[in-house]
Scaffold this motif. Sequence first.
Motif, short mmCIF file in Angstrom:
data_model
loop_
_atom_site.label_atom_id
_atom_site.label_comp_id
_atom_site.label_asym_id
_atom_site.label_seq_id
_atom_site.Cartn_x
_atom_site.Cartn_y
_atom_site.Cartn_z
N ALA A 344 -6.39 -13.41 0.21
CA ALA A 344 -6.34 -12.66 -1.05
C ALA A 344 -5.70 -11.29 -0.82
O ALA A 344 -4.87 -10.82 -1.61
N GLY A 345 -6.07 -10.65 0.30
CA GLY A 345 -5.50 -9.34 0.62
C GLY A 345 -4.00 -9.45 0.87
O GLY A 345 -3.21 -8.61 0.41
N VAL A 346 -3.58 -10.50 1.59
CA VAL A 346 -2.15 -10.68 1.86
C VAL A 346 -1.39 -10.84 0.55
O VAL A 346 -0.32 -10.26 0.35
N LYS A 347 -1.95 -11.61 -0.36
CA LYS A 347 -1.23 -11.83 -1.63
C LYS A 347 -1.04 -10.52 -2.39
O LYS A 347 0.00 -10.30 -3.02
N LEU A 348 -2.04 -9.65 -2.31
CA LEU A 348 -1.88 -8.34 -2.96
C LEU A 348 -0.75 -7.55 -2.29
O LEU A 348 0.07 -6.92 -2.96
N PHE A 349 -0.72 -7.60 -0.96
CA PHE A 349 0.32 -6.88 -0.22
C PHE A 349 1.70 -7.46 -0.54
O PHE A 349 2.66 -6.73 -0.80
N LEU A 350 1.80 -8.79 -0.57
CA LEU A 350 3.08 -9.43 -0.88
C LEU A 350 3.54 -9.08 -2.29
O LEU A 350 4.74 -8.97 -2.56
N THR A 351 2.57 -8.92 -3.19
CA THR A 351 2.92 -8.54 -4.56
C THR A 351 3.63 -7.19 -4.57
O THR A 351 4.63 -7.00 -5.27
N LEU A 352 3.13 -6.25 -3.76
CA LEU A 352 3.81 -4.95 -3.68
C LEU A 352 5.18 -5.10 -3.03
O LEU A 352 6.17 -4.54 -3.50
N LEU A 353 5.27 -5.89 -1.94
CA LEU A 353 6.56 -6.04 -1.25
C LEU A 353 7.65 -6.59 -2.17
O LEU A 353 8.81 -6.19 -2.09
N GLY A 354 7.28 -7.52 -3.05
CA GLY A 354 8.29 -8.14 -3.91
C GLY A 354 8.61 -7.34 -5.15
O GLY A 354 9.62 -7.60 -5.81
N SER A 355 7.77 -6.37 -5.47
CA SER A 355 7.95 -5.65 -6.74
C SER A 355 9.11 -4.65 -6.65
O SER A 355 9.48 -4.19 -5.56
N ALA A 356 9.66 -4.31 -7.80
CA ALA A 356 10.73 -3.31 -7.83
C ALA A 356 10.22 -1.99 -7.24
O ALA A 356 10.92 -1.34 -6.46
N ALA A 357 8.98 -1.62 -7.59
CA ALA A 357 8.46 -0.34 -7.10
C ALA A 357 8.35 -0.35 -5.57
O ALA A 357 8.75 0.62 -4.90
N GLY A 358 7.86 -1.46 -5.02
CA GLY A 358 7.71 -1.55 -3.56
C GLY A 358 9.08 -1.54 -2.88
O GLY A 358 9.27 -0.86 -1.86
N GLN A 359 10.02 -2.28 -3.42
CA GLN A 359 11.34 -2.36 -2.80
C GLN A 359 12.05 -1.00 -2.85
O GLN A 359 12.83 -0.67 -1.96
N ASP A 360 11.74 -0.22 -3.90
CA ASP A 360 12.36 1.11 -4.00
C ASP A 360 11.65 2.15 -3.14
O ASP A 360 12.14 3.27 -2.99
N ILE A 361 10.49 1.80 -2.58
CA ILE A 361 9.89 2.68 -1.57
C ILE A 361 10.53 2.40 -0.21
O ILE A 361 10.95 3.30 0.51
#
Length: 450
Positions: A344-361
């Motif tokens: 469950a924790g990994v899925k939350l992290f992957l959600t950030l990695l794939g998001s526009a906001a995460g990719q722009d960090i």
Amino acid sequence: MKLPSRRILAVISVVALVASACSSSATSAPSTGAASVAPSTAAGVTPIEVVSWWTTGGEASGFNAIIAKFNTDNPTLQVTNSAIAGGAGSNAQAALQNRVLNGNPPDSFQVHMGHELLDTYVTPGYMDNLDDLYAANGWTTQFPQGVLDIVSAKDSSGTVHYYSVPLDIHRANVLWYNKTVFTANSLTPPTTWDQFFTDADALKAKGITPLAVGDNGIWATGMILESILISTLGADGYIGLWNGKTSWTDSKVTDGLNIYKKVLGYVNSDHATLTWDQAADYLIPASAGAQPKAAMTLMGDWAAGEFDNKGFTDYGWMAAPGTDKIYDTLADSFGLPTKAVNKAGVKLFLTLLGSAAGQDIFNPYKGSIPANTTAGNPPASAKQYSTYQKWAMGEWKADAIVPSLEHGAAAAPSWKGAWETAVTSFVANPDVPTLQAALAQACKDASVCK
Ligand code: GAL
């Protein structure tokens, strides 16, 4: 994003190759001296162990920045980057395979999209699919189709499943140069190999190493050969090397190998002792006004992250000679091993990695461009994309896309291994017919050539 037809062709070739490469299961992983660090967390905080090979410059800064964002937003979870040094995963990949095969994977890990992901981990059944994340986040329309095609696989009923989340898009075929060295010596940055050799002779005469190479991981010089073959064969011809449509005995392959042999005559004598980033640093003068050790380096665009991280701005770039308008592509992605502890924790992290906001960090530090097509606009307070990256975003939309061999996209890992063995011998004893015969045999051994 609608893909140009040439791009679709390239992708279809890669996918066809994936389908034809089912004989290549996970390679047995040699042990490495690299140790991963066990995460330690405070009471009540659940650790998420992620393994990457980002330990230097913009790579480490970018990954640390996105991890810091996640850990701040999720105080009961703590992602730790158990990084294993070694460019292009030269140490991390073997260590990861060992852990996955032994049923002790990290919660998530860096893996290149394409064959490296699919042949090594997905086909043998080591990864959970991420279909729910793709559906919940709208990623099937946010990532380019060509990317979706090589982070996914069909099951026996023909249904497509997604297995990793691409964090970036990198370009491998970039020539970087010290601008002052070129202007001070009235030289033209080379768009062809002929021009490269003219420049290189002039630089050598002035006591400047023309091309900095750091191939203590053989991938770095293998990547130079990859770029040269793209230059002599063109996009379609190069793609054909990996799907059996171009013969490895073709005279344009011979031409490329002869160029490669000549290029190796213009590199730093200590190349075998240096990492890719140490070699890139040879373009940076030791002090203002001093002559740098080298004028050029041919490296993926993580070099831009390295230069920016070091505050070095006097660099220019262009596609590697003879490869203008061809984007030799790779992408770093992260997935969910079936035996991960905290799914469950990994899925939350992957959600950030794939998001526009995460990719722009992450990407503004890394030198790469975002894989998510809705990214590209960091908030004003955040680190912005560089001039190089804005140029690369335009090129990515317009260029022919070809898959990188050295970074897991073009061919099965076992084929890449055979290529690297041949290249290692060539660097020690540069005999063109021997190398060409070995590369032709490697294609046969991969069951792609007859
Ligand atoms: C590549 C990877 C890049 C960068 C580079 C140098 O394989 O995809 O993100 O890390 O190696 O280590």
